[in-house]
Design a protein around this motif. Structure first.
Motif, PDB file in Angstrom:
ATOM      1  N   ASP A 125      -1.581   3.803   6.424  1.00  0.00           N
ATOM      2  CA  ASP A 125      -1.755   2.506   6.236  1.00  0.00           C
ATOM      3  C   ASP A 125      -0.440   2.070   5.937  1.00  0.00           C
ATOM      4  OD1 ASP A 125      -1.529   3.421   3.672  1.00  0.00           O
ATOM      5  OD2 ASP A 125      -3.161   2.596   2.774  1.00  0.00           O
ATOM      6  N   CYS A 126       0.738   2.409   6.068  1.00  0.00           N
ATOM      7  CA  CYS A 126       2.032   2.042   5.750  1.00  0.00           C
ATOM      8  C   CYS A 126       2.682   1.368   7.337  1.00  0.00           C
ATOM      9  CB  CYS A 126       2.994   3.207   5.671  1.00  0.00           C
ATOM     10  SG  CYS A 126       2.268   4.115   4.209  1.00  0.00           S
ATOM     11  N   LEU A 127       2.158   1.801   8.323  1.00  0.00           N
ATOM     12  CA  LEU A 127       2.981   1.236   9.419  1.00  0.00           C
ATOM     13  C   LEU A 127       1.873   0.443  10.523  1.00  0.00           C
ATOM     14  CD1 LEU A 127       5.221   4.046  10.453  1.00  0.00           C
ATOM     15  CD2 LEU A 127       5.707   1.943   9.160  1.00  0.00           C
ATOM     16  N   GLN A 128       1.122  -0.425  10.093  1.00  0.00           N
ATOM     17  CA  GLN A 128      -0.079  -1.103  10.576  1.00  0.00           C
ATOM     18  C   GLN A 128       0.506  -2.225  11.597  1.00  0.00           C
ATOM     19  OE1 GLN A 128      -3.354   0.178  10.174  1.00  0.00           O
ATOM     20  NE2 GLN A 128      -2.134   1.474   8.641  1.00  0.00           N
ATOM     21  N   VAL A 152      10.676   8.309   4.721  1.00  0.00           N
ATOM     22  CA  VAL A 152       9.514   8.964   4.293  1.00  0.00           C
ATOM     23  C   VAL A 152       8.498   7.765   3.848  1.00  0.00           C
ATOM     24  CG1 VAL A 152       8.261  10.556   2.607  1.00  0.00           C
ATOM     25  CG2 VAL A 152      10.426  11.299   3.747  1.00  0.00           C
ATOM     26  N   PHE A 153       7.433   7.782   4.186  1.00  0.00           N
ATOM     27  CA  PHE A 153       6.559   6.498   3.727  1.00  0.00           C
ATOM     28  C   PHE A 153       5.242   7.379   2.988  1.00  0.00           C
ATOM     29  CE2 PHE A 153       8.829   4.433   6.870  1.00  0.00           C
ATOM     30  CZ  PHE A 153       9.124   3.237   6.568  1.00  0.00           C
ATOM     31  N   ILE A 154       4.933   6.833   1.897  1.00  0.00           N
ATOM     32  CA  ILE A 154       3.728   7.609   1.223  1.00  0.00           C
ATOM     33  C   ILE A 154       2.773   6.419   0.626  1.00  0.00           C
ATOM     34  CG2 ILE A 154       3.056   9.059  -0.682  1.00  0.00           C
ATOM     35  CD1 ILE A 154       5.592  10.417  -1.029  1.00  0.00           C
ATOM     36  N   SER A 155       1.444   6.680   1.327  1.00  0.00           N
ATOM     37  CA  SER A 155       0.485   5.568   0.904  1.00  0.00           C
ATOM     38  C   SER A 155      -0.087   5.889  -0.520  1.00  0.00           C
ATOM     39  CB  SER A 155      -0.561   5.826   2.119  1.00  0.00           C
ATOM     40  OG  SER A 155      -1.739   5.092   1.718  1.00  0.00           O
ATOM     41  N   LYS A 156      -0.419   4.867  -1.127  1.00  0.00           N
ATOM     42  CA  LYS A 156      -0.932   5.074  -2.351  1.00  0.00           C
ATOM     43  C   LYS A 156      -2.161   5.621  -2.267  1.00  0.00           C
ATOM     44  CE  LYS A 156       2.183   1.625  -4.405  1.00  0.00           C
ATOM     45  NZ  LYS A 156       2.242   0.239  -4.680  1.00  0.00           N
ATOM     46  N   ALA A 161       0.817  -1.275   0.004  1.00  0.00           N
ATOM     47  CA  ALA A 161       0.082  -0.033   0.199  1.00  0.00           C
ATOM     48  C   ALA A 161       0.955   1.210  -0.053  1.00  0.00           C
ATOM     49  CB  ALA A 161      -0.759   0.112   1.412  1.00  0.00           C
ATOM     50  N   CYS A 162       2.130   1.268   0.225  1.00  0.00           N
ATOM     51  CA  CYS A 162       3.081   2.267   0.387  1.00  0.00           C
ATOM     52  C   CYS A 162       4.270   2.381  -0.586  1.00  0.00           C
ATOM     53  CB  CYS A 162       3.432   2.334   1.969  1.00  0.00           C
ATOM     54  SG  CYS A 162       1.799   2.658   2.876  1.00  0.00           S
ATOM     55  N   THR A 163       4.822   3.372  -0.638  1.00  0.00           N
ATOM     56  CA  THR A 163       6.089   3.322  -1.181  1.00  0.00           C
ATOM     57  C   THR A 163       7.014   4.053  -0.108  1.00  0.00           C
ATOM     58  OG1 THR A 163       5.462   5.710  -2.301  1.00  0.00           O
ATOM     59  CG2 THR A 163       5.238   3.793  -3.586  1.00  0.00           C
ATOM     60  N   THR A 164       8.388   4.007  -0.304  1.00  0.00           N
ATOM     61  CA  THR A 164       9.352   4.237   0.674  1.00  0.00           C
ATOM     62  C   THR A 164      10.365   5.460  -0.074  1.00  0.00           C
ATOM     63  OG1 THR A 164      10.519   2.395   0.297  1.00  0.00           O
ATOM     64  CG2 THR A 164       9.176   2.503   2.340  1.00  0.00           C
ATOM     65  N   TRP A 165      10.772   6.277   0.614  1.00  0.00           N
ATOM     66  CA  TRP A 165      11.537   7.441   0.257  1.00  0.00           C
ATOM     67  C   TRP A 165      12.675   7.818   1.250  1.00  0.00           C
ATOM     68  CZ3 TRP A 165      10.159   9.565  -4.834  1.00  0.00           C
ATOM     69  CH2 TRP A 165       8.775   8.890  -5.245  1.00  0.00           C
ATOM     70  N   ASP A 166      13.327   8.573   0.975  1.00  0.00           N
ATOM     71  CA  ASP A 166      14.471   9.242   1.932  1.00  0.00           C
ATOM     72  C   ASP A 166      14.435  10.663   1.687  1.00  0.00           C
ATOM     73  OD1 ASP A 166      15.574   7.316   3.309  1.00  0.00           O
ATOM     74  OD2 ASP A 166      17.404   7.118   2.215  1.00  0.00           O
ATOM     75  N   LEU A 167      14.717  11.644   2.547  1.00  0.00           N
ATOM     76  CA  LEU A 167      14.811  12.966   2.297  1.00  0.00           C
ATOM     77  C   LEU A 167      16.260  13.028   1.639  1.00  0.00           C
ATOM     78  CD1 LEU A 167      13.605  14.464   5.742  1.00  0.00           C
ATOM     79  CD2 LEU A 167      12.491  14.599   3.596  1.00  0.00           C
ATOM     80  N   LYS A 168      16.420  13.781   0.864  1.00  0.00           N
ATOM     81  CA  LYS A 168      17.642  14.178   0.361  1.00  0.00           C
ATOM     82  C   LYS A 168      18.671  14.344   1.176  1.00  0.00           C
ATOM     83  CE  LYS A 168      16.628  15.127  -4.578  1.00  0.00           C
ATOM     84  NZ  LYS A 168      16.516  16.166  -5.843  1.00  0.00           N
ATOM     85  N   GLU A 169      18.343  15.402   2.041  1.00  0.00           N
ATOM     86  CA  GLU A 169      19.305  15.720   2.957  1.00  0.00           C
ATOM     87  C   GLU A 169      19.629  14.610   4.180  1.00  0.00           C
ATOM     88  OE1 GLU A 169      17.063  18.105   6.426  1.00  0.00           O
ATOM     89  OE2 GLU A 169      15.920  18.602   4.629  1.00  0.00           O
ATOM     90  N   GLN A 170      18.897  13.517   4.344  1.00  0.00           N
ATOM     91  CA  GLN A 170      18.917  12.560   5.307  1.00  0.00           C
ATOM     92  C   GLN A 170      18.803  11.021   4.732  1.00  0.00           C
ATOM     93  OE1 GLN A 170      19.114  12.878   8.881  1.00  0.00           O
ATOM     94  NE2 GLN A 170      20.051  10.759   8.636  1.00  0.00           N
TER      95      GLN A 170
END
Length: 169
Positions: free
Chosen positions: A166-169, A88-92, A70-79
């Protein structure tokens, strides 16, 4: 299936939190000194925004750590974190759902890495230990919570989480 999702979500959160340990001693950048995590996001990244809008901010980079489908994962460019961590987690379905505070970024109430447990409790009297860590309501945003990774030495990580995520259930 739900138990597997819950396990993956907790593993992903634990990995994201563990990433904070690596950079806890780094000095704050000028951007970190000005930005806070909350109540609605971090800088131009706002809870609920779509992946396309979040990507358009130029603040995140895509990565894959085996989060729930249900989610995609990302990093902050600075971290940027290692292979098994994300900031960063983004729910679809629900948009940007989770942001881990980078470096020494703090909440508007002044809580960040290395804050003491006493400081945490003073800033967030409603803080409670839950399944994802210590959680507190976000002042000014009833649709979000803070999750704090805390040890006997104090706060290790601060995470802003959408209550409808709905990423960290």
């Amino acid at each position: 299936m739900k138990e597997q999702t819950r396990r993956i979500g907790r593993t992903a959160l634990a990995a994201a939190l563990a990433g904070g340990l690596v950079l806890a001693a780094s000095p704050p950048s000028l951007a970190e000194q000005k930005l806070t995590l909350g109540p609605t996001g971090y800088g131009t990244l706002k809870l609920g925004m779509t992946a396309a809008k979040a990507r358009a901010t130029g603040k995140i980079v895509r990565k894959s750590i085996g989060a729930p489908a249900a989610c995609t994962t990302w990093d902050l460019k600075e971290q940027r974190y290692g292979n098994d961590r994300a900031g960063v987690f983004i729910s679809k379905k629900r948009g940007l759902a989770v942001i881990v505070a980078p470096g020494r970024v703090r909440t508007p109430q002044g809580i960040g890495r290395n804050s003491s447990s006493a400081q945490l409790k003073a800033a967030y009297p409603d803080v409670k230990n839950g399944p994802l860590g210590f959680t507190a309501k976000v002042p000014g945003n009833p649709k979000a919570s803070y999750v704090f990774n805390v040890t006997k030495n104090g706060v290790l990580a601060v995470i802003l989480v959408s209550n409808s995520q709905d990423c960290l259930q």
